[in-house]
Write a protein that holds these residues in place. Structure first.
Motif, PDB file in Angstrom:
ATOM      1  N   MET A   1       0.845  -1.199   0.000  1.00 40.54           N
ATOM      2  CA  MET A   1       0.000   0.000   0.000  1.00 40.54           C
ATOM      3  C   MET A   1       0.878   1.247   0.000  1.00 40.54           C
ATOM      4  O   MET A   1       1.808   1.358   0.797  1.00 40.54           O
ATOM      5  N   LYS A   2       0.606   2.178  -0.908  1.00 40.54           N
ATOM      6  CA  LYS A   2       1.411   3.392  -1.006  1.00 40.54           C
ATOM      7  C   LYS A   2       1.199   4.285   0.217  1.00 40.54           C
ATOM      8  O   LYS A   2       0.124   4.296   0.823  1.00 40.54           O
ATOM      9  N   LYS A   3       2.254   5.038   0.545  1.00 32.09           N
ATOM     10  CA  LYS A   3       2.200   5.911   1.722  1.00 32.09           C
ATOM     11  C   LYS A   3       1.878   7.334   1.278  1.00 32.09           C
ATOM     12  O   LYS A   3       2.600   7.929   0.467  1.00 32.09           O
ATOM     13  N   LEU A   4       0.770   7.862   1.798  1.00 37.52           N
ATOM     14  CA  LEU A   4       0.344   9.229   1.510  1.00 37.52           C
ATOM     15  C   LEU A   4       0.512  10.050   2.778  1.00 37.52           C
ATOM     16  O   LEU A   4      -0.051   9.705   3.820  1.00 37.52           O
ATOM     17  N   VAL A   5       1.303  11.104   2.695  1.00 35.36           N
ATOM     18  CA  VAL A   5       1.603  11.929   3.864  1.00 35.36           C
ATOM     19  C   VAL A   5       0.944  13.303   3.687  1.00 35.36           C
ATOM     20  O   VAL A   5       1.074  13.930   2.632  1.00 35.36           O
ATOM     21  N   VAL A   6       0.227  13.738   4.718  1.00 38.25           N
ATOM     22  CA  VAL A   6      -0.508  15.003   4.666  1.00 38.25           C
ATOM     23  C   VAL A   6       0.038  15.956   5.728  1.00 38.25           C
ATOM     24  O   VAL A   6       0.183  15.578   6.892  1.00 38.25           O
ATOM     25  N   LEU A   7       0.343  17.187   5.309  1.00 34.98           N
ATOM     26  CA  LEU A   7       0.708  18.243   6.250  1.00 34.98           C
ATOM     27  C   LEU A   7      -0.477  19.200   6.339  1.00 34.98           C
ATOM     28  O   LEU A   7      -0.887  19.786   5.334  1.00 34.98           O
ATOM     29  N   THR A   8      -1.066  19.336   7.526  1.00 35.81           N
ATOM     30  CA  THR A   8      -2.221  20.216   7.682  1.00 35.81           C
ATOM     31  C   THR A   8      -1.900  21.406   8.578  1.00 35.81           C
ATOM     32  O   THR A   8      -1.089  21.317   9.497  1.00 35.81           O
ATOM     33  N   GLU A  67     -15.839  18.130   6.758  1.00 33.80           N
ATOM     34  CA  GLU A  67     -15.722  17.173   5.658  1.00 33.80           C
ATOM     35  C   GLU A  67     -14.269  16.880   5.293  1.00 33.80           C
ATOM     36  O   GLU A  67     -13.925  15.748   4.937  1.00 33.80           O
ATOM     37  N   ALA A  68     -13.415  17.889   5.395  1.00 33.78           N
ATOM     38  CA  ALA A  68     -12.009  17.682   5.054  1.00 33.78           C
ATOM     39  C   ALA A  68     -11.360  16.634   5.958  1.00 33.78           C
ATOM     40  O   ALA A  68     -10.598  15.778   5.494  1.00 33.78           O
ATOM     41  N   HIS A  69     -11.645  16.699   7.256  1.00 31.79           N
ATOM     42  CA  HIS A  69     -11.090  15.710   8.175  1.00 31.79           C
ATOM     43  C   HIS A  69     -11.574  14.303   7.816  1.00 31.79           C
ATOM     44  O   HIS A  69     -10.787  13.344   7.793  1.00 31.79           O
ATOM     45  N   PHE A  70     -12.865  14.180   7.499  1.00 28.50           N
ATOM     46  CA  PHE A  70     -13.414  12.861   7.162  1.00 28.50           C
ATOM     47  C   PHE A  70     -12.911  12.370   5.806  1.00 28.50           C
ATOM     48  O   PHE A  70     -12.728  11.165   5.609  1.00 28.50           O
ATOM     49  N   ASN A  71     -12.661  13.300   4.887  1.00 27.50           N
ATOM     50  CA  ASN A  71     -12.113  12.892   3.580  1.00 27.50           C
ATOM     51  C   ASN A  71     -10.713  12.306   3.720  1.00 27.50           C
ATOM     52  O   ASN A  71     -10.343  11.369   3.005  1.00 27.50           O
ATOM     53  N   LEU A  72      -9.926  12.839   4.661  1.00 24.53           N
ATOM     54  CA  LEU A  72      -8.589  12.272   4.888  1.00 24.53           C
ATOM     55  C   LEU A  72      -8.705  10.855   5.435  1.00 24.53           C
ATOM     56  O   LEU A  72      -7.881   9.989   5.112  1.00 24.53           O
ATOM     57  N   LYS A  73      -9.713  10.612   6.256  1.00 19.46           N
ATOM     58  CA  LYS A  73      -9.951   9.256   6.749  1.00 19.46           C
ATOM     59  C   LYS A  73     -10.308   8.323   5.589  1.00 19.46           C
ATOM     60  O   LYS A  73      -9.862   7.168   5.538  1.00 19.46           O
ATOM     61  N   LYS A  74     -11.104   8.819   4.630  1.00 18.39           N
ATOM     62  CA  LYS A  74     -11.505   7.991   3.481  1.00 18.39           C
ATOM     63  C   LYS A  74     -10.301   7.561   2.642  1.00 18.39           C
ATOM     64  O   LYS A  74     -10.311   6.485   2.022  1.00 18.39           O
ATOM     65  N   LEU A  75      -9.274   8.398   2.619  1.00 17.58           N
ATOM     66  CA  LEU A  75      -8.068   8.040   1.858  1.00 17.58           C
ATOM     67  C   LEU A  75      -7.435   6.750   2.360  1.00 17.58           C
ATOM     68  O   LEU A  75      -6.707   6.079   1.629  1.00 17.58           O
ATOM     69  N   GLU A  76      -7.722   6.389   3.619  1.00 19.28           N
ATOM     70  CA  GLU A  76      -7.148   5.165   4.181  1.00 19.28           C
ATOM     71  C   GLU A  76      -7.697   3.905   3.512  1.00 19.28           C
ATOM     72  O   GLU A  76      -7.137   2.819   3.698  1.00 19.28           O
ATOM     73  N   ASP A  77      -8.775   4.047   2.722  1.00 20.66           N
ATOM     74  CA  ASP A  77      -9.280   2.889   1.973  1.00 20.66           C
ATOM     75  C   ASP A  77      -8.273   2.417   0.936  1.00 20.66           C
ATOM     76  O   ASP A  77      -8.249   1.237   0.563  1.00 20.66           O
ATOM     77  N   GLU A  78      -7.443   3.364   0.457  1.00 23.39           N
ATOM     78  CA  GLU A  78      -6.522   3.036  -0.633  1.00 23.39           C
ATOM     79  C   GLU A  78      -5.050   3.274  -0.285  1.00 23.39           C
ATOM     80  O   GLU A  78      -4.162   2.798  -0.993  1.00 23.39           O
ATOM     81  N   TYR A  79      -4.801   4.032   0.778  1.00 26.20           N
ATOM     82  CA  TYR A  79      -3.428   4.422   1.099  1.00 26.20           C
ATOM     83  C   TYR A  79      -3.131   4.250   2.588  1.00 26.20           C
ATOM     84  O   TYR A  79      -4.048   4.264   3.418  1.00 26.20           O
ATOM     85  N   GLU A  80      -1.846   4.113   2.885  1.00 23.08           N
ATOM     86  CA  GLU A  80      -1.389   4.241   4.270  1.00 23.08           C
ATOM     87  C   GLU A  80      -1.197   5.733   4.518  1.00 23.08           C
ATOM     88  O   GLU A  80      -0.252   6.340   3.995  1.00 23.08           O
ATOM     89  N   VAL A  81      -2.107   6.328   5.273  1.00 22.48           N
ATOM     90  CA  VAL A  81      -2.146   7.780   5.424  1.00 22.48           C
ATOM     91  C   VAL A  81      -1.510   8.203   6.748  1.00 22.48           C
ATOM     92  O   VAL A  81      -1.873   7.692   7.815  1.00 22.48           O
ATOM     93  N   ASN A 226      -8.835   8.746  -7.378  1.00 28.25           N
ATOM     94  CA  ASN A 226      -9.785   7.638  -7.620  1.00 28.25           C
ATOM     95  C   ASN A 226     -10.162   6.902  -6.343  1.00 28.25           C
ATOM     96  O   ASN A 226     -10.248   5.667  -6.322  1.00 28.25           O
ATOM     97  N   VAL A 227     -10.390   7.668  -5.278  1.00 28.01           N
ATOM     98  CA  VAL A 227     -10.844   7.094  -4.026  1.00 28.01           C
ATOM     99  C   VAL A 227     -12.329   7.388  -3.868  1.00 28.01           C
ATOM    100  O   VAL A 227     -12.775   8.522  -4.071  1.00 28.01           O
ATOM    101  N   SER A 228     -13.092   6.384  -3.519  1.00 27.51           N
ATOM    102  CA  SER A 228     -14.545   6.541  -3.384  1.00 27.51           C
ATOM    103  C   SER A 228     -14.875   7.553  -2.306  1.00 27.51           C
ATOM    104  O   SER A 228     -14.268   7.566  -1.233  1.00 27.51           O
ATOM    105  N   ASN A 229     -15.878   8.387  -2.576  1.00 33.08           N
ATOM    106  CA  ASN A 229     -16.310   9.402  -1.623  1.00 33.08           C
ATOM    107  C   ASN A 229     -17.559   8.960  -0.865  1.00 33.08           C
ATOM    108  O   ASN A 229     -18.332   9.774  -0.390  1.00 33.08           O
ATOM    109  N   HIS A 230     -17.755   7.644  -0.738  1.00 34.09           N
ATOM    110  CA  HIS A 230     -18.951   7.145  -0.058  1.00 34.09           C
ATOM    111  C   HIS A 230     -18.581   6.523   1.296  1.00 34.09           C
ATOM    112  O   HIS A 230     -17.481   6.086   1.497  1.00 34.09           O
TER     113      HIS A 230
END
Length: 230
Positions: A1-8, A67-81, A226-230
């Protein structure tokens, strides 16, 4: 799983109603920054400093992740965030993100005023006379100006491993946090989400600027990745 790093930064919490502290004139809620965010300020007027952060802490109980906080959680479906935040709120935690580093401390913790060895959970006001186990006055667990940023080495280590790097809601003017972008691999894709992005598009390879607020910008990010927003 690819590693996605976010600076907020403050911009991601602004939509939840948390003030970004610093006004256009450089004041924090009407105070000079050094009065409320420095060891000298705490020594000079501990009551003022404690009250400033007590107000910030109380505010946390009146706001929720957006919504932004929850969208970052959704990224965990496809990435190691991994989230590296300059914010001292707990909104990433409440959105259930798995890996979070707080560079500048946490409002819901307190620490000894003479040692870094004592840190505790703290959800109420800190008052004069509240003592740490070492007998010192408790202070907010906040990294003030002029103090070391103890989590920077860990943050650098994570950024160096990033397959994708995302920046949300930060001016990239506060160091050492702003320097983290210099530790990514040269061809790593960068996504910069901010309504007023202060970054030179030609300064980095693979830079995508999403000129929008955090909630809408992270929605676009999900689509781009291409990460689902559901």
């Amino acid at each position: 799983m690819k590693k996605l790093v976010v600076l907020t930064g403050a911009g991601i919490s602004a939509e939840s109603g948390i003030n970004t502290f610093r006004d256009a004139d450089g004041l924090w809620e009407g105070h000079d920054i050094m009065e409320v965010a420095s060891p000298q300020g705490f020594r000079n007027n501990p009551e003022l400093v404690l009250d400033f952060y007590n107000q910030r802490r109380r505010q946390l109980f009146d706001v929720s992740p957006n919504e932004a906080h929850f969208n970052l959680k959704k990224l965990e479906d496809e990435y190691e965030v991994h989230i590296i935040t300059q914010n001292v709120d707990d909104l990433h935690e409440r959105a259930k993100s798995s890996h979070i580093i707080h560079l500048h401390g946490e409002l819901l913790k307190a620490k000894s005023s003479i040692s870094d060895d004592f840190i505790c959970e703290w959800t109420k006001d800190i008052n004069i006379g509240d003592k740490a186990k070492d007998g010192s006055q408790l202070r907010p667990y906040i990294v003030w100006f002029g103090e070391d940023v103890p989590m920077i080495p860990k943050a650098v280590e994570i950024v160096e491993q990033a397959d994708i790097f995302v920046i949300i809601g930060t001016s990239m003017q506060v160091y050492p946090a702003a320097s983290l972008i210099n530790f990514i691999e040269e061809e790593t894709p960068i996504y910069f989400i901010d309504p007023k992005p202060m970054v030179n598009k030609n300064a980095f390879n693979n830079l995508t600027i999403i000129k929008d607020v955090a909630s809408l910008g992270t929605k676009k990010l999900l689509e781009l990745l291409n990460v689902s927003n559901h």
